[in-house]
Design an enzyme around this catalytic site. Structure first.
Site, PDB file in Angstrom:
ATOM      1  N   ARG A 156      -3.892 -10.280  -3.182  1.00  0.00           N
ATOM      2  CA  ARG A 156      -3.494  -9.466  -2.016  1.00  0.00           C
ATOM      3  C   ARG A 156      -2.858 -10.269  -0.877  1.00  0.00           C
ATOM      4  O   ARG A 156      -3.009  -9.936   0.291  1.00  0.00           O
ATOM      5  CB  ARG A 156      -4.675  -8.655  -1.468  1.00  0.00           C
ATOM      6  CG  ARG A 156      -5.251  -7.660  -2.424  1.00  0.00           C
ATOM      7  CD  ARG A 156      -4.284  -6.551  -2.818  1.00  0.00           C
ATOM      8  NE  ARG A 156      -4.842  -5.818  -3.931  1.00  0.00           N
ATOM      9  CZ  ARG A 156      -4.563  -6.085  -5.225  1.00  0.00           C
ATOM     10  NH1 ARG A 156      -3.683  -7.025  -5.552  1.00  0.00           N
ATOM     11  NH2 ARG A 156      -5.119  -5.390  -6.183  1.00  0.00           N
TER      12      ARG A 156
ATOM     13  N   SER B 159      -7.550   1.019  -0.444  1.00  0.00           N
ATOM     14  CA  SER B 159      -8.603   0.070  -0.056  1.00  0.00           C
ATOM     15  C   SER B 159      -8.372  -0.426   1.372  1.00  0.00           C
ATOM     16  O   SER B 159      -7.283  -0.891   1.699  1.00  0.00           O
ATOM     17  CB  SER B 159      -8.609  -1.129  -0.997  1.00  0.00           C
ATOM     18  OG  SER B 159      -8.987  -0.698  -2.280  1.00  0.00           O
TER      19      SER B 159
ATOM     20  N   GLU C  50      -7.198  -5.043   4.568  1.00  0.00           N
ATOM     21  CA  GLU C  50      -6.069  -5.009   3.620  1.00  0.00           C
ATOM     22  C   GLU C  50      -4.979  -4.101   4.193  1.00  0.00           C
ATOM     23  O   GLU C  50      -3.783  -4.378   4.069  1.00  0.00           O
ATOM     24  CB  GLU C  50      -6.538  -4.488   2.255  1.00  0.00           C
ATOM     25  CG  GLU C  50      -5.407  -4.427   1.233  1.00  0.00           C
ATOM     26  CD  GLU C  50      -5.892  -4.188  -0.189  1.00  0.00           C
ATOM     27  OE1 GLU C  50      -6.964  -4.688  -0.576  1.00  0.00           O
ATOM     28  OE2 GLU C  50      -5.164  -3.492  -0.930  1.00  0.00           O
TER      29      GLU C  50
END
Ligand SMILES: Cc1cc2nc3c(=O)[nH]c(=O)nc-3n(C[C@H](O)[C@H](O)[C@H](O)COP(=O)(O)OP(=O)(O)OC[C@H]3O[C@@H](n4cnc5c(N)ncnc54)[C@H](O)[C@@H]3O)c2cc1C
Length: 319
Positions: A172, A221, A291
């Protein structure tokens, strides 16, 4: 105070002041873009970046599936890649994919043409350009596994071609500079019968529906999984499943998803996210990292562009 639009170079694409962003983002919250620009093509974008006053901030928006636009809106220019950037070209098992292409549309296109490897993308919202900077992925596959090269333009209007291995894609995140706009990406797959690829895609989509909330305003998320841990387990452990704050809540089905389920403001969602971080930190010692990308300001800002731009011009003349 002066309207920013009058200090920007002429363009061939669509450019407008005070454009609401909530309707084009998945969380459905937030204020306006001071200026919203959809370039006609890459030359239009490059020309704009080279000629705009350097003091004007630039923000790039893809499909808006991983952003929280704050209530005060986004100062400066928000760039959104329109139709010209949504093109896909195939050569063998390699595809050139425009930065504005929805990854799910691309996966479907590749499947119909008998190229496998992109099935995971069929379950994800978002564009190719939005997925690469965070090495988006699921079901054990990430952008890193399919990417060969990218073409980017930086905020000064310089174009670069960069091999995937040079942009440091890890879980990520990437080592890409913040001022790169992804124009095109080259990705590679392998030959497989379309019926088999389409079957896998159906199975992955079904799995997702059983595990995650659907048909609601969310940005997926909220926090990255900390090394060796799951964010959802940490959030469950502090008992925050289903908790509400203002119009925002923690999903019952997947606790790492925040929902705008009752006319939430960006402030409601961000405060709830920060409450989660604080509780998890206190109880487990783990500092969760967002995120979701939070963009803009909490309250509206008014910028004196005339003054800032004339200061910049004087500085340039003095050099
Ligand atoms: C229901 C749901 C499920 C999701 N599941 C997953 C998942 O399984 N895995 C996963 O990784 N993510 C998931 N996400 C998050 C999101 O879909 C991905 O991160 C997606 O790649 C973001 O793409 P976007 O075009 O929407 O980017 P945006 O949300 O518009 O932007 C995200 C970031 O990318 C930058 N950006 C956008 N376009 C460009 C460009 N052309 N060049 C450079 N930077 C750009 C923006 O400035 C911003 O910083 C999910 C989201 C939702 C709503």
């Amino acid at each position: 105070m002066t309207e920013l639009l009058q200090y920007l170079p002429p363009v061939r694409g669509k450019i407008e002041a005070h454009v609401p962003l909530r309707d084009i983002t998945y969380l459905h919250v937030g204020g306006k873009a001071e200026v919203f620009f959809e370039p006609a093509d890459s030359d239009d974008l490059i020309n704009f970046l080279r000629k705009r006053p350097a003091v004007v901030p630039i923000t790039v928006l893809g499909a808006g599936s991983n952003v929280l636009i704050r209530d005060g809106g986004v100062p400066g220019v928000v760039i959104h890649l329109g139709d010209w950037f949504k093109r896909i070209f195939k050569e063998g098992v390699t595809f050139e994919v425009g930065g504005g292409v929805l990854v799910a549309d691309f996966a479907e296109n590749a499947a119909q043409q008998g190229v496998s490897g992109f099935e995971f993308l069929s379950t994800m919202p978002g564009t190719m350009g939005g997925g690469i900077p965070i090495n988006a992925g699921c079901f054990g596959r990430n952008m890193k596994d399919i990417l060969l090269e990218i073409e980017v333009v930086d905020f000064q209007g310089h174009v670069h071609w960069v091999p995937a291995k040079k942009i440091g894609l890890t879980y990520r995140k990437s080592a890409m500079p913040n001022d790169w706009i992804i124009l095109r990406a080259w990705v590679c797959g392998s030959v497989l019968a379309p019926s088999l690829i389409l079957r896998t895609m159906d199975e992955l989509r079904e799995t997702r529906v059983t595990q995650q909330p659907t048909g609601c305003y969310t940005a997926g998320s909220t926090f990255k999984n900390p090394e060796g841990k799951n964010a959802w387990e940490l959030i469950s452990a502090v008992g925050l499943r289903g908790v509400h704050h203002g119009g925002a809540s923690v999903s019952e089905k997947h606790v790492n998803f925040l929902l705008n389920d009752n006319h939430a403001t960006a402030e409601d969602l961000e405060t709830l996210g920060e409450m989660i971080r604080e509780k998890v930190l206190k109880k487990t010692g783990v500092d969760l990292e967002w995120e979701i990308v939070r963009l803009g300001t909490k309250t509206p800002t008014v910028t004196d562009w005339a003054r800032l731009i004339s200061q910049e011009e004087r500085r340039d003349e003095a050099l």
